[in-house]
Design a protein around this motif. Sequence first.
Motif, PDB file in Angstrom:
ATOM      1  N   LEU A 284      -2.192 -10.460 -94.479  1.00  0.00           N
ATOM      2  CA  LEU A 284      -3.410 -11.057 -93.562  1.00  0.00           C
ATOM      3  C   LEU A 284      -3.292 -10.041 -92.197  1.00  0.00           C
ATOM      4  O   LEU A 284      -4.161 -10.273 -91.546  1.00  0.00           O
ATOM      5  N   GLY A 285      -2.273  -9.448 -92.008  1.00  0.00           N
ATOM      6  CA  GLY A 285      -2.068  -8.189 -90.805  1.00  0.00           C
ATOM      7  C   GLY A 285      -2.523  -8.691 -89.747  1.00  0.00           C
ATOM      8  O   GLY A 285      -2.297 -10.004 -89.168  1.00  0.00           O
ATOM      9  N   ASN A 286      -3.494  -8.149 -89.123  1.00  0.00           N
ATOM     10  CA  ASN A 286      -3.979  -8.187 -87.711  1.00  0.00           C
ATOM     11  C   ASN A 286      -4.564  -9.675 -87.426  1.00  0.00           C
ATOM     12  O   ASN A 286      -4.749  -9.970 -86.303  1.00  0.00           O
ATOM     13  N   TYR A 287      -5.183 -10.197 -88.537  1.00  0.00           N
ATOM     14  CA  TYR A 287      -5.720 -11.449 -88.376  1.00  0.00           C
ATOM     15  C   TYR A 287      -5.103 -12.366 -87.915  1.00  0.00           C
ATOM     16  O   TYR A 287      -5.567 -13.472 -87.392  1.00  0.00           O
ATOM     17  N   LEU A 288      -3.812 -12.285 -88.082  1.00  0.00           N
ATOM     18  CA  LEU A 288      -2.787 -13.426 -87.709  1.00  0.00           C
ATOM     19  C   LEU A 288      -2.508 -13.303 -86.198  1.00  0.00           C
ATOM     20  O   LEU A 288      -1.852 -14.300 -85.734  1.00  0.00           O
ATOM     21  N   ASN A 289      -2.943 -12.214 -85.602  1.00  0.00           N
ATOM     22  CA  ASN A 289      -2.353 -11.926 -84.385  1.00  0.00           C
ATOM     23  C   ASN A 289      -2.844 -12.937 -83.413  1.00  0.00           C
ATOM     24  O   ASN A 289      -4.113 -13.327 -83.001  1.00  0.00           O
ATOM     25  N   ASP A 290      -2.040 -13.615 -82.906  1.00  0.00           N
ATOM     26  CA  ASP A 290      -2.316 -14.759 -81.738  1.00  0.00           C
ATOM     27  C   ASP A 290      -3.326 -15.904 -82.221  1.00  0.00           C
ATOM     28  O   ASP A 290      -4.236 -16.436 -81.519  1.00  0.00           O
ATOM     29  N   LEU A 291      -3.303 -15.998 -83.705  1.00  0.00           N
ATOM     30  CA  LEU A 291      -4.103 -16.899 -84.369  1.00  0.00           C
ATOM     31  C   LEU A 291      -3.908 -18.314 -83.829  1.00  0.00           C
ATOM     32  O   LEU A 291      -2.947 -18.761 -83.614  1.00  0.00           O
ATOM     33  N   ASP A 292      -5.052 -19.199 -83.600  1.00  0.00           N
ATOM     34  CA  ASP A 292      -4.652 -20.479 -82.923  1.00  0.00           C
ATOM     35  C   ASP A 292      -4.279 -21.362 -84.144  1.00  0.00           C
ATOM     36  O   ASP A 292      -3.397 -22.227 -84.042  1.00  0.00           O
ATOM     37  N   LEU A 293      -4.720 -21.282 -85.283  1.00  0.00           N
ATOM     38  CA  LEU A 293      -3.953 -22.093 -86.558  1.00  0.00           C
ATOM     39  C   LEU A 293      -4.214 -21.217 -87.826  1.00  0.00           C
ATOM     40  O   LEU A 293      -5.212 -20.668 -88.216  1.00  0.00           O
ATOM     41  N   LEU A 294      -2.976 -21.276 -88.569  1.00  0.00           N
ATOM     42  CA  LEU A 294      -2.982 -20.869 -89.938  1.00  0.00           C
ATOM     43  C   LEU A 294      -2.755 -21.858 -90.836  1.00  0.00           C
ATOM     44  O   LEU A 294      -1.606 -22.622 -90.634  1.00  0.00           O
ATOM     45  N   VAL A 295      -3.619 -22.190 -92.015  1.00  0.00           N
ATOM     46  CA  VAL A 295      -3.383 -23.275 -92.944  1.00  0.00           C
ATOM     47  C   VAL A 295      -2.964 -22.322 -94.169  1.00  0.00           C
ATOM     48  O   VAL A 295      -3.731 -21.699 -94.667  1.00  0.00           O
ATOM     49  N   HIS A 296      -1.803 -22.530 -94.652  1.00  0.00           N
ATOM     50  CA  HIS A 296      -1.204 -21.617 -95.649  1.00  0.00           C
ATOM     51  C   HIS A 296      -0.466 -22.313 -96.955  1.00  0.00           C
ATOM     52  O   HIS A 296       0.272 -23.216 -96.417  1.00  0.00           O
ATOM     53  N   GLU A 297      -0.515 -21.907 -98.073  1.00  0.00           N
ATOM     54  CA  GLU A 297       0.245 -22.356 -99.014  1.00  0.00           C
ATOM     55  C   GLU A 297       1.697 -22.270 -98.573  1.00  0.00           C
ATOM     56  O   GLU A 297       2.148 -21.301 -98.249  1.00  0.00           O
ATOM     57  N   CYS A 298       2.484 -23.042 -98.912  1.00  0.00           N
ATOM     58  CA  CYS A 298       4.075 -22.946 -99.177  1.00  0.00           C
ATOM     59  C   CYS A 298       4.767 -23.544-100.330  1.00  0.00           C
ATOM     60  O   CYS A 298       5.054 -24.592-100.393  1.00  0.00           O
ATOM     61  N   THR A 299       4.741 -22.867-101.389  1.00  0.00           N
ATOM     62  CA  THR A 299       4.943 -23.471-102.666  1.00  0.00           C
ATOM     63  C   THR A 299       6.242 -23.852-102.833  1.00  0.00           C
ATOM     64  O   THR A 299       6.850 -24.641-103.590  1.00  0.00           O
ATOM     65  N   TYR A 300       7.339 -22.784-102.517  1.00  0.00           N
ATOM     66  CA  TYR A 300       8.714 -22.888-102.776  1.00  0.00           C
ATOM     67  C   TYR A 300       9.598 -22.588-101.615  1.00  0.00           C
ATOM     68  O   TYR A 300       9.069 -21.788-100.587  1.00  0.00           O
ATOM     69  N   THR A 301      10.636 -23.067-101.688  1.00  0.00           N
ATOM     70  CA  THR A 301      11.731 -22.690-100.653  1.00  0.00           C
ATOM     71  C   THR A 301      12.306 -21.223-101.360  1.00  0.00           C
ATOM     72  O   THR A 301      12.031 -21.070-102.480  1.00  0.00           O
ATOM     73  N   GLN A 302      12.882 -20.540-100.486  1.00  0.00           N
ATOM     74  CA  GLN A 302      13.182 -19.207-100.995  1.00  0.00           C
ATOM     75  C   GLN A 302      14.519 -19.085-101.864  1.00  0.00           C
ATOM     76  O   GLN A 302      14.518 -18.399-103.184  1.00  0.00           O
ATOM     77  N   GLU A 303      15.184 -20.050-101.959  1.00  0.00           N
ATOM     78  CA  GLU A 303      16.243 -20.125-102.948  1.00  0.00           C
ATOM     79  C   GLU A 303      15.879 -20.859-104.152  1.00  0.00           C
ATOM     80  O   GLU A 303      16.274 -20.220-105.345  1.00  0.00           O
ATOM     81  N   VAL A 304      15.056 -21.529-104.224  1.00  0.00           N
ATOM     82  CA  VAL A 304      14.291 -22.109-105.678  1.00  0.00           C
ATOM     83  C   VAL A 304      13.402 -21.043-106.247  1.00  0.00           C
ATOM     84  O   VAL A 304      13.821 -20.746-107.407  1.00  0.00           O
ATOM     85  N   TYR A 305      12.824 -20.339-105.360  1.00  0.00           N
ATOM     86  CA  TYR A 305      12.023 -19.190-105.973  1.00  0.00           C
ATOM     87  C   TYR A 305      12.782 -18.008-106.509  1.00  0.00           C
ATOM     88  O   TYR A 305      12.654 -17.582-107.556  1.00  0.00           O
ATOM     89  N   ASP A 306      13.997 -17.659-106.114  1.00  0.00           N
ATOM     90  CA  ASP A 306      15.067 -16.806-106.544  1.00  0.00           C
ATOM     91  C   ASP A 306      15.475 -17.076-107.723  1.00  0.00           C
ATOM     92  O   ASP A 306      15.955 -16.254-108.507  1.00  0.00           O
ATOM     93  N   HIS A 307      15.708 -18.216-107.993  1.00  0.00           N
ATOM     94  CA  HIS A 307      16.165 -18.957-109.280  1.00  0.00           C
ATOM     95  C   HIS A 307      15.054 -19.167-110.507  1.00  0.00           C
ATOM     96  O   HIS A 307      15.571 -19.532-111.318  1.00  0.00           O
ATOM     97  N   LEU A 308      14.007 -18.974-109.963  1.00  0.00           N
ATOM     98  CA  LEU A 308      12.917 -19.320-111.164  1.00  0.00           C
ATOM     99  C   LEU A 308      13.225 -18.258-112.259  1.00  0.00           C
ATOM    100  O   LEU A 308      13.348 -17.007-111.924  1.00  0.00           O
TER     101      LEU A 308
END
Length: 317
Positions: free
Chosen positions: A217-241
Amino acid sequence: MKLTFLGTSAGKPTTERNVSALGLEFEQDNKWYLFDCGEATQHQIMRSSLRVGRLDTIFITHLHGDHYYGLLGLLSSKKLDKAFNPLTIYGPKGIKKFIGCAFADISFEHLGYHLKIIEYEVGETFVFDRFTLKVLPLVHSVESVAFYIKENDTSNKLNEEKLRAEGLEPSPLYGELKRGRSIVFHGKKLKSKAFMLEPVLGRSLIIAGDNSQPAVLGNYLNDLDLLVHECTYTQEVYDHLPEKVLHTTAKDLGEAAEEKHVKNLIATHINPRYSKNSKLGVEVVYDEIREYYKGRLFIANDFDVYALGKDRVVRKG
């Protein structure tokens, strides 16, 4: 600006969470906007304060079933509810064909209301009465997008206290000043610029579909007031998929939001393994994001309501 989360699960519904759907409302407006429409979204709407009769526009981020399979039921129920106000759907290429398979004739005569379907292209910008919306590309197994929403700036507010000090109470003369014209009051010339308040910049937010790289998303994130974004996994779980999928980890989301100084972050699209009845509660997702991100952070649950205030602070309702 109010956000009502109607579904926050990744991939499939659970006893705690339905699949993706989010309602957005603006202050002093009589309509609302729906972002994604997973299966059974119409049931979720009925359990919320939102009403189908005031639904104005639906935006679909991508063509995975947990983000759009609820459309057909919602469109049909709208007619049965006698909610005959027009409705517009913005979706990726293929959304017209999908709806057309269910409704042989997409017309006012068939549904009882006017349905307009717009298949957007990445990079397009659309102008609405309260905001502009830009379609941004994401990284997923099918074309998936984020919607960058920029509220209109307010630039025509009068300093009414200053005008009253001149003896001028609210009247049609206020309208002349708002239009940039000078007026004469009690023999004195009052210039518009002298009685205008500083412009109030509109708020900004991104509502993202499925995405494996938040940093895209690059510069569209700069000082953005609000980001609503998926967060499907923690890193450890993802690494072991055993088989990797194109979804975001809590670590990647936290790092991207912190680097670009995102003011508020709401994580959604939570994998079913993070639940009250599991060894892994949703708090592990929160804790991993918090390790990297220092701004205001929330993990959305179904029927959570959040307000993004004029002060750029998100508060849970």
